[in-house]
Design a protein around this motif. Structure first.
Motif, PDB file in Angstrom:
ATOM      1  N   VAL A 140      58.103  -5.644  14.846  1.00  0.00           N
ATOM      2  CA  VAL A 140      59.073  -5.700  13.747  1.00  0.00           C
ATOM      3  C   VAL A 140      59.618  -7.115  13.593  1.00  0.00           C
ATOM      4  CG1 VAL A 140      61.389  -4.986  13.019  1.00  0.00           C
ATOM      5  CG2 VAL A 140      59.759  -3.275  13.812  1.00  0.00           C
ATOM      6  N   SER A 141      60.028  -7.731  14.712  1.00  0.00           N
ATOM      7  CA  SER A 141      60.627  -9.067  14.647  1.00  0.00           C
ATOM      8  C   SER A 141      59.656 -10.108  14.105  1.00  0.00           C
ATOM      9  CB  SER A 141      61.129  -9.486  16.033  1.00  0.00           C
ATOM     10  OG  SER A 141      60.037  -9.707  16.916  1.00  0.00           O
ATOM     11  N   LEU A 142      58.353  -9.903  14.343  1.00  0.00           N
ATOM     12  CA  LEU A 142      57.354 -10.860  13.860  1.00  0.00           C
ATOM     13  C   LEU A 142      56.918 -10.569  12.429  1.00  0.00           C
ATOM     14  CD1 LEU A 142      55.155 -11.046  17.092  1.00  0.00           C
ATOM     15  CD2 LEU A 142      56.759 -12.765  16.265  1.00  0.00           C
ATOM     16  N   LEU A 143      56.882  -9.281  12.068  1.00  0.00           N
ATOM     17  CA  LEU A 143      56.391  -8.917  10.745  1.00  0.00           C
ATOM     18  C   LEU A 143      57.409  -9.150   9.642  1.00  0.00           C
ATOM     19  CD1 LEU A 143      54.391  -5.583  11.179  1.00  0.00           C
ATOM     20  CD2 LEU A 143      53.490  -7.847  10.642  1.00  0.00           C
ATOM     21  N   GLU A 144      58.696  -8.876   9.914  1.00  0.00           N
ATOM     22  CA  GLU A 144      59.689  -8.935   8.841  1.00  0.00           C
ATOM     23  C   GLU A 144      59.733 -10.300   8.149  1.00  0.00           C
ATOM     24  OE1 GLU A 144      63.303  -7.431  10.614  1.00  0.00           O
ATOM     25  OE2 GLU A 144      63.008  -5.482   9.639  1.00  0.00           O
ATOM     26  N   PRO A 145      59.781 -11.428   8.894  1.00  0.00           N
ATOM     27  CA  PRO A 145      59.775 -12.721   8.189  1.00  0.00           C
ATOM     28  C   PRO A 145      58.487 -12.937   7.400  1.00  0.00           C
ATOM     29  CG  PRO A 145      60.461 -12.978  10.480  1.00  0.00           C
ATOM     30  CD  PRO A 145      59.921 -11.590  10.350  1.00  0.00           C
ATOM     31  N   ALA A 146      57.361 -12.475   7.953  1.00  0.00           N
ATOM     32  CA  ALA A 146      56.090 -12.650   7.247  1.00  0.00           C
ATOM     33  C   ALA A 146      56.070 -11.859   5.951  1.00  0.00           C
ATOM     34  CB  ALA A 146      54.935 -12.226   8.147  1.00  0.00           C
ATOM     35  N   PHE A 147      56.571 -10.612   5.999  1.00  0.00           N
ATOM     36  CA  PHE A 147      56.600  -9.791   4.790  1.00  0.00           C
ATOM     37  C   PHE A 147      57.557 -10.385   3.762  1.00  0.00           C
ATOM     38  CE2 PHE A 147      53.947  -6.811   6.722  1.00  0.00           C
ATOM     39  CZ  PHE A 147      53.626  -5.808   5.821  1.00  0.00           C
ATOM     40  N   GLU A 148      58.651 -10.960   4.233  1.00  0.00           N
ATOM     41  CA  GLU A 148      59.586 -11.595   3.297  1.00  0.00           C
ATOM     42  C   GLU A 148      58.903 -12.755   2.592  1.00  0.00           C
ATOM     43  OE1 GLU A 148      63.579 -14.191   3.755  1.00  0.00           O
ATOM     44  OE2 GLU A 148      63.688 -12.157   4.565  1.00  0.00           O
ATOM     45  N   ASP A 149      58.091 -13.538   3.341  1.00  0.00           N
ATOM     46  CA  ASP A 149      57.363 -14.652   2.733  1.00  0.00           C
ATOM     47  C   ASP A 149      56.355 -14.149   1.701  1.00  0.00           C
ATOM     48  OD1 ASP A 149      58.730 -16.528   4.171  1.00  0.00           O
ATOM     49  OD2 ASP A 149      57.205 -16.755   5.727  1.00  0.00           O
ATOM     50  N   VAL A 150      55.674 -13.034   2.022  1.00  0.00           N
ATOM     51  CA  VAL A 150      54.697 -12.469   1.083  1.00  0.00           C
ATOM     52  C   VAL A 150      55.399 -12.023  -0.193  1.00  0.00           C
ATOM     53  CG1 VAL A 150      53.122 -10.538   0.682  1.00  0.00           C
ATOM     54  CG2 VAL A 150      53.024 -11.790   2.839  1.00  0.00           C
ATOM     55  N   GLN A 151      56.530 -11.308  -0.039  1.00  0.00           N
ATOM     56  CA  GLN A 151      57.259 -10.820  -1.206  1.00  0.00           C
ATOM     57  C   GLN A 151      57.804 -11.976  -2.037  1.00  0.00           C
ATOM     58  OE1 GLN A 151      60.044  -8.361   0.833  1.00  0.00           O
ATOM     59  NE2 GLN A 151      58.572  -6.702   1.162  1.00  0.00           N
ATOM     60  N   SER A 152      58.256 -13.038  -1.358  1.00  0.00           N
ATOM     61  CA  SER A 152      58.752 -14.205  -2.088  1.00  0.00           C
ATOM     62  C   SER A 152      57.632 -14.877  -2.864  1.00  0.00           C
ATOM     63  CB  SER A 152      59.389 -15.211  -1.116  1.00  0.00           C
ATOM     64  OG  SER A 152      60.550 -14.676  -0.530  1.00  0.00           O
ATOM     65  N   ALA A 153      56.447 -14.967  -2.238  1.00  0.00           N
ATOM     66  CA  ALA A 153      55.306 -15.581  -2.915  1.00  0.00           C
ATOM     67  C   ALA A 153      54.928 -14.800  -4.171  1.00  0.00           C
ATOM     68  CB  ALA A 153      54.114 -15.658  -1.961  1.00  0.00           C
ATOM     69  N   ILE A 154      54.908 -13.466  -4.057  1.00  0.00           N
ATOM     70  CA  ILE A 154      54.579 -12.627  -5.209  1.00  0.00           C
ATOM     71  C   ILE A 154      55.624 -12.793  -6.305  1.00  0.00           C
ATOM     72  CG2 ILE A 154      54.370 -10.227  -5.977  1.00  0.00           C
ATOM     73  CD1 ILE A 154      53.149  -9.622  -3.204  1.00  0.00           C
ATOM     74  N   ALA A 155      56.914 -12.829  -5.888  1.00  0.00           N
ATOM     75  CA  ALA A 155      57.993 -12.983  -6.873  1.00  0.00           C
ATOM     76  C   ALA A 155      57.886 -14.321  -7.594  1.00  0.00           C
ATOM     77  CB  ALA A 155      59.348 -12.856  -6.182  1.00  0.00           C
ATOM     78  N   GLN A 156      57.521 -15.374  -6.852  1.00  0.00           N
ATOM     79  CA  GLN A 156      57.390 -16.683  -7.485  1.00  0.00           C
ATOM     80  C   GLN A 156      56.256 -16.703  -8.508  1.00  0.00           C
ATOM     81  OE1 GLN A 156      57.828 -20.293  -4.981  1.00  0.00           O
ATOM     82  NE2 GLN A 156      58.203 -18.867  -3.302  1.00  0.00           N
ATOM     83  N   VAL A 157      55.147 -16.066  -8.168  1.00  0.00           N
ATOM     84  CA  VAL A 157      54.031 -15.999  -9.111  1.00  0.00           C
ATOM     85  C   VAL A 157      54.433 -15.208 -10.348  1.00  0.00           C
ATOM     86  CG1 VAL A 157      51.699 -15.120  -9.471  1.00  0.00           C
ATOM     87  CG2 VAL A 157      52.268 -16.292  -7.341  1.00  0.00           C
TER      88      VAL A 157
END
Length: 296
Positions: free
Chosen positions: A65-82
Motif C-alpha cells: 500500500v505504502s509503495l503503490l499509493e504514490p505511484a497511483f497518484e502519479d498515474v491519475q495526475s498524468a491522466i488528468a493532465q492529458v
C-alpha cells in the motif's frame, strides 16, 4: 500482473471491507476477491488478513500500500493532465462537508458550478466527522477553522462564523431572560452532539476573556435544523450560526440573547492534500468558490 488487480487491492485495503470496496468500484464481491487472490498468487504472499468480520493488510500488504499509493497518484495526475489538454476540466470532485457549510456555502452555488463545468460531476457528502479525506477517497473537505491535518492546503470560505443565543418569546415569558452567560446554568438549553460524541460547547467573550461552557438541558440533537424547530417551539435556549437564526429573529419567532457577550468562531475552510499536481476538476472547483468568496 494486472493494473486492475492492484487497484482492487488498494481499495479493499483502504476501506477494510470487500463489501464496501465492491460498492465503490461497482463490481461484485466475488470478482473483487478474485482480483486480490490473483495478486496474492502472483506475488506468492498473503496481502490481507480476512475474518468473517474484518479485513486488514498484512505486513506485506501494508508495504505494498505504502509503495503503490504514490505511484497511483502519479498515474491519475498524468491522466488528468492529458485530459486537461481538451481545455475543459472533467472528472468527479468528492467533498466531505458538514451540513451547515453544505447548506449555506456550497449548495447555493453548486448549480452555477455545474453549469459552468458541464464535464465535471460533484459528489457532496454531508458529514461532520473528523476523517482522513485521502483514506476515505475524498478530493477535499470543509471544516471550521484549521481543524485539519498539517499536510493539507486550506482556503477560507467566507467570514468568521457568528453564533447567536436564541429562545422563543414563549420560553422567555415562562422562564425569564438570561442577562449573563452564567445565568444559562439555570435554564434548559438545547444541546448539539457531534458525531464524535462531544457536546457542542458554547463560547462567549466576557470582559475581553473567552468564557466557555458546556450547556445543560434535557434535549440533545445532532442537526441544527431540528434545534431551530425545537427553539421556536419553546423547548429551550439554543446557540446556532446566524444564518439559521436570522429569518426567525426577523419574523419574531426567536429572540437574540446575550448579544453583548457574543463570540465568533473561525470561518469555514476548504482543504485538500498538498500534491505536486491538483486535478483540473478540483482546481476548477477551488477557483470557482474562491471567486464566489472574493465577490461576497
Amino acid at each position: 500482473m494486472r493494473y486492475a488487480d492492484l487497484e482492487a487491492f488498494l481499495v479493499v485495503a483502504r476501506t477494510r471491507s470487500f463489501r464496501r470496496a465492491a460498492q465503490e468500484r461497482g463490481v461484485t464481491g466475488p470478482a473483487l476477491s478474485q482480483s486480490v487472490r490473483n495478486l496474492e498468487e502472483e506475488l506468492g504472499l498473503r496481502l490481507l488478513n480476512r475474518t468473517t468480520r474484518s479485513v486488514s493488510p498484512t505486513e506485506a500488504g501494508e508495504l505494498l500500500v505504502s509503495l503503490l499509493e504514490p505511484a497511483f497518484e502519479d498515474v491519475q495526475s498524468a491522466i488528468a493532465q492529458v485530459k486537461s489538454l481538451s481545455g475543459q476540466p472533467s472528472g468527479v470532485v468528492r467533498v466531505s462537508v458538514p451540513a451547515p457549510a453544505l447548506e449555506h456555502l456550497i449548495m447555493p452555488h453548486a448549480p452555477a458550478f455545474l453549469a459552468a463545468y458541464p464535464r465535471v460531476s460533484l459528489e457532496l457528502i454531508s458529514d461532520a466527522r473528523v476523517i482522513d479525506i485521502v483514506a476515505e477517497g475524498f478530493d477535499a473537505g470543509v471544516r471550521l477553522g484549521l481543524e485539519m491535518a498539517n499536510d493539507m492546503i486550506a482556503m477560507p470560505l467566507g467570514k468568521p462564523e457568528v453564533y447567536d443565543v436564541v429562545a422563543s418569546p414563549d420560553y422567555l415569558a415562562r422562564h425569564g431572560q438570561p442577562l449573563h452567560p452564567e445565568d444559562l446554568a439555570s435554564h434548559d438549553c438545547i444541546r448539539i452532539r457531534f458525531p464524535s460524541g462531544v457536546i457542542f460547547s458554547w463560547r462567549f467573550e466576557v470582559a475581553g476573556v473567552e468564557f466557555v461552557m458546556t450547556p445543560e438541558g434535557r434535549l440533545i440533537l445532532n442537526d441544527a435544523r431540528h434545534v431551530v424547530s425545537a427553539a421556536i417551539a419553546g423547548a429551550g435556549i439554543a446557540r446556532l450560526a446566524r444564518h439559521y437564526t436570522e429569518p426567525h429573529v426577523q419574523a419574531g419567532r426567536l429572540v437574540r440573547l446575550l448579544e453583548d457577550y457574543a463570540a465568533t468562531l473561525p470561518a469555514w475552510h476548504i482543504y485538500y492534500p498538498s500534491r505536486r499536481y491538483v486535478p483540473p476538476a478540483l482546481r476548477a472547483f477551488l477557483d470557482f468558490y474562491r471567486g464566489i468568496l472574493e465577490r461576497a
